[in-house]
Structure formats: structure tokens, C-alpha cells
Design a protein around this motif. Structure first.
Motif, PDB file in Angstrom:
ATOM      1  N   SER A 146       0.833  -1.211   0.000  1.00  0.00           N
ATOM      2  CA  SER A 146       0.000   0.000   0.000  1.00  0.00           C
ATOM      3  C   SER A 146       0.863   1.255   0.000  1.00  0.00           C
ATOM      4  CB  SER A 146      -0.926   0.024   1.211  1.00  0.00           C
ATOM      5  OG  SER A 146      -1.872  -1.004   1.118  1.00  0.00           O
ATOM      6  N   ALA A 147       1.951   1.232   0.782  1.00  0.00           N
ATOM      7  CA  ALA A 147       2.856   2.377   0.819  1.00  0.00           C
ATOM      8  C   ALA A 147       3.526   2.581  -0.536  1.00  0.00           C
ATOM      9  CB  ALA A 147       3.908   2.190   1.912  1.00  0.00           C
ATOM     10  N   MET A 148       3.840   1.492  -1.221  1.00  0.00           N
ATOM     11  CA  MET A 148       4.417   1.615  -2.562  1.00  0.00           C
ATOM     12  C   MET A 148       3.389   2.201  -3.527  1.00  0.00           C
ATOM     13  SD  MET A 148       6.854  -1.748  -2.840  1.00  0.00           S
ATOM     14  CE  MET A 148       7.797  -1.182  -4.263  1.00  0.00           C
ATOM     15  N   ALA A 149       2.160   1.733  -3.426  1.00  0.00           N
ATOM     16  CA  ALA A 149       1.098   2.261  -4.290  1.00  0.00           C
ATOM     17  C   ALA A 149       0.827   3.727  -3.991  1.00  0.00           C
ATOM     18  CB  ALA A 149      -0.173   1.432  -4.119  1.00  0.00           C
ATOM     19  N   ALA A 150       1.001   4.124  -2.733  1.00  0.00           N
ATOM     20  CA  ALA A 150       0.759   5.512  -2.329  1.00  0.00           C
ATOM     21  C   ALA A 150       1.953   6.422  -2.612  1.00  0.00           C
ATOM     22  CB  ALA A 150       0.427   5.566  -0.842  1.00  0.00           C
ATOM     23  N   ALA A 203      10.051   7.216   0.875  1.00  0.00           N
ATOM     24  CA  ALA A 203       9.906   8.419   0.053  1.00  0.00           C
ATOM     25  C   ALA A 203       8.962   9.436   0.668  1.00  0.00           C
ATOM     26  CB  ALA A 203       9.402   8.032  -1.350  1.00  0.00           C
ATOM     27  N   GLY A 204       8.375   9.118   1.781  1.00  0.00           N
ATOM     28  CA  GLY A 204       7.420  10.012   2.438  1.00  0.00           C
ATOM     29  C   GLY A 204       7.220   9.576   3.877  1.00  0.00           C
ATOM     30  N   THR A 205       6.173  10.050   4.474  1.00  0.00           N
ATOM     31  CA  THR A 205       5.866   9.696   5.853  1.00  0.00           C
ATOM     32  C   THR A 205       5.178   8.332   5.885  1.00  0.00           C
ATOM     33  OG1 THR A 205       5.600  12.030   6.368  1.00  0.00           O
ATOM     34  CG2 THR A 205       4.658  10.453   7.929  1.00  0.00           C
ATOM     35  N   VAL A 206       5.734   7.436   6.694  1.00  0.00           N
ATOM     36  CA  VAL A 206       5.145   6.102   6.830  1.00  0.00           C
ATOM     37  C   VAL A 206       5.021   5.753   8.310  1.00  0.00           C
ATOM     38  CG1 VAL A 206       6.030   5.244   4.615  1.00  0.00           C
ATOM     39  CG2 VAL A 206       7.386   4.929   6.680  1.00  0.00           C
ATOM     40  N   GLN A 242       4.402   3.974  -9.530  1.00  0.00           N
ATOM     41  CA  GLN A 242       5.231   3.766  -8.347  1.00  0.00           C
ATOM     42  C   GLN A 242       6.413   4.728  -8.366  1.00  0.00           C
ATOM     43  OE1 GLN A 242       6.157  -0.478  -8.508  1.00  0.00           O
ATOM     44  NE2 GLN A 242       4.567  -0.871  -6.982  1.00  0.00           N
ATOM     45  N   VAL A 243       6.961   4.994  -7.182  1.00  0.00           N
ATOM     46  CA  VAL A 243       8.106   5.897  -7.090  1.00  0.00           C
ATOM     47  C   VAL A 243       9.410   5.106  -7.071  1.00  0.00           C
ATOM     48  CG1 VAL A 243       6.809   7.740  -5.966  1.00  0.00           C
ATOM     49  CG2 VAL A 243       8.039   6.077  -4.559  1.00  0.00           C
TER      50      VAL A 243
END
Length: 133
Positions: free
Chosen positions: A35-39, A53-56, A106-107
Motif C-alpha cells: 500500500s505504501a508503494m502504491a501511495a 519516500a514520504g511519511t510512513v 510507483q516511485v
């Protein structure tokens, strides 16, 4: 690309195809990391590891660290077999991952650069990846 890097890339490609360098535990992700990869808050990096790459949430961060530890163990084993550095194996595997596993949307990150989002086309890989595929 140097002959040494070509050999490493070829070894990494064979290892990936055989499922060694990215063994099931090294690839395994829970729904939280997926989910974090998709987000766009977790992504693949050219160095062969996942990055934040962001807040997790803490559980996602811990799982990313766990996956990276497993990846490093696999890279270390392959490096020992090939007589090369762990960093070389990780980078060669990163080339393969960026070219074949990162999905549209994806990032990903090349070196210390900014996180980028994969579009419909191929990722512009670092110069050392030119012959890795």
C-alpha cells in the motif's frame, strides 16, 4: 560499462531469474508495504534497496528495514560467490529491478536524486545500467 560491471549485471540477472538475489523473504511484502508503494511513500532505489519516500507508519518503516536486511544478505552471498563487492551486486540488481519491477505510478530513486514517479515509458537508468539488461 566495464567488463566487471557487465559480469556482475549478468550474474544479477541470472540470480533474479533464478529467484536467488530477490528470494521470497527479500521480496515479500505485507499489504502495508504494498500500500505504501502504491501511495508513493515507499519505492525502489537504484542501489538495490527499498527506500522511504514520504511519511510512513513505524510498522512500514520496520518492514522496509527488514526487507533491506534480507536483500543485503542475499547480495552478500552472491557477491561472495562472484568475487565482487556487495555494492556492485546490489547496484546490478537495482538496475534489473528498476527496468522490470517498478510499475507505472510507483516511485523510484536514482542515486541521491529526488524521488520520481514512473510514467508509461521506461525509467531512464543510470549509465552503469546500460548493459545490465
Amino acid at each position: 560499462m566495464t567488463r566487471k560491471m557487465l559480469m556482475i549485471a549478468a550474474g544479477a540477472a541470472v540470480a533474479l531469474a533464478a529467484g536467488f538475489a530477490m528470494t521470497a523473504p527479500a521480496r515479500a511484502q505485507t499489504g502495508a508495504v504494498a500500500s505504501a508503494m502504491a501511495a508513493g511513500t515507499v519505492g525502489e532505489q537504484a542501489d538495490g534497496y527499498l527506500g522511504i519516500a514520504g511519511t510512513v507508519a513505524g510498522d512500514v518503516r520496520a518492514e522496509v528495514e527488514s526487507i533491506n536486511i534480507k536483500r543485503r544478505a542475499a547480495y552478500t552471498q552472491l557477491a561472495s560467490q562472484r568475487g565482487v563487492t556487495v555494492q556492485d551486486v546490489a547496484a546490478a540488481t537495482g538496475c534489473q529491478t528498476l527496468s522490470s519491477r517498478v510499475k507505472t505510478g510507483q516511485v523510484y530513486r536514482i542515486g541521491a536524486g529526488a524521488w520520481q514517479t514512473k510514467g508509461a515509458g521506461p525509467i531512464a537508468l543510470p549509465p552503469y545500467c546500460a548493459s545490465a539488461g
